[in-house]
Design an enzyme around this catalytic site. Structure first.
Site: not given
Ligand code: NAP
Length: 286
Positions: A53, A97, A120
């Protein structure tokens, strides 16, 4: 006739070139879109995802800040960090994460993120907006799947779409996105009976389960568009999807490979969401 392959890698590259141009537009205004990625613990897979990422951000000119924390961190310390990141003007997107270590509640941590920075798309506010059909930050994997479907030029409106898997991360938002595109959607899960009958009716089949070879060619309607979200590591080390590619490719009209299908789009849509968040926070018109 064998299926046409949906080349996720190629499609992701084209989208990232466009994203980079839009980042340059921000930079010309003296603004650098910024993403904070929070990694708790030492999970090897998570470390690779976070590294990828950060690298993708760098390639597109987005500033990324990786914050690595010990697996023993207390929830309240993590919540304080979220508060700080929420307040920072140079951070437009925050990603935690997953999975988190067991003593931490992902739900609590995600709810502590400012929904405007929730790149997200997992905050209940964004989930709710998506469900209500309002503009929202959309979870990256289903958002990427939609881009892949659109890249084929196949119509979605009025088609029968079947989504296998109902996680908050992939299956549920995928079903809602397809519904939003006017497909007639069936959501399947581990309690679904007569799965074969349902999958055989699908013009669009999205498989997000985590079971290698769950879907074989005989379960697919001739000419269907098949998206394989599954990412399974075989004992040999090989990465494989949930769809048995060789038999499915004989029947489907379009199909994504694993690797190189859905995966590259997931990170790309994270970049897209970070930019979207930056437009909103900086009050810049697209
Ligand atoms: P998850 O949270 O474990 O959800 C799996 C879903 O599959 C559940 O809804 C489960 O049903 C359903 N399921 C399990 N066995 C089934 C069966 N035999 N028939 C029908 N449905 C069944 O997984 P996830 O996070 O959604 O991820 C799914 C897969 O996608 C994994 O392989 C993951 O690694 C991969 N993934 C890939 C990307 C990417 O970028 N390519 C991103 C995210 C995830 P219940 O709800 O009834 O338990």
């Amino acid at each position: 006739m064998p299926a046409q392959i949906i080349e996720g890698k190629v499609i992701a590259k084209t989208l990232r070139t466009k994203i980079k141009k839009r980042v340059d537009f921000f930079k010309a205004k003296g603004i650098v879109p910024g993403l904070a990625v929070v990694l708790v613990g030492e999970d090897p897979a998570s470390q690779i995802y976070v590294k990828n990422k950060a690298q993708a951000c760098q390639e597109c000119g987005i500033k990324s800040e990786v914050i690595k924390l010990p697996s023993t961190i207390q929830e309240k310390v993590l919540l304080t960090l979220m508060e700080k990141l929420n307040k920072r003007r140079d951070i437009h997107g925050i990603l935690v994460q997953l999975p988190l270590p067991q003593h931490l509640s992902a739900e609590v941590i995600i709810e502590a993120i400012n929904p405007a920075k929730d790149v997200d798309g997992l905050h209940p506010v964004n989930m709710g907006k998506l469900l209500a059909g309002n503009p929202a930050l959309i979870p990256c994997t289903p958002y990427g799947c939609l881009k892949l479907i659109q890249s084929t030029g196949c119509a979605v409106s009025g088609k029968k779409a079947v989504v296998i898997g109902r996680s908050n991360l992939v299956g549920k938002p995928m079903a809602v996105l397809l519904l939003r595109e006017n497909a007639t959607v069936t959501a399947c899960h581990s309690y679904t009976q007569d799965l074969v009958e349902i999958t055989r009716s699908a013009d669009i089949l999205v498989v997000a389960v985590g079971k290698p070879g769950l879907i074989t060619g005989e379960m697919i309607k001739s000419g269907a568009l098949v998206l394989d979200v599954g990412m399974n590591r075989l004992p040999t080390g090989k990465l494989t999807g949930d769809v048995d590619f060789s038999s499915a490719a004989e029947i489907a009209g379009w199909i994504t490979p694993v690797p190189g299908g859905v995966g590259p789009l997931t990170i790309t849509m994270l970049l897209e969401n970070t930019l979207e968040a930056a437009y909103e926070q900086e009050d810049i018109l697209h």
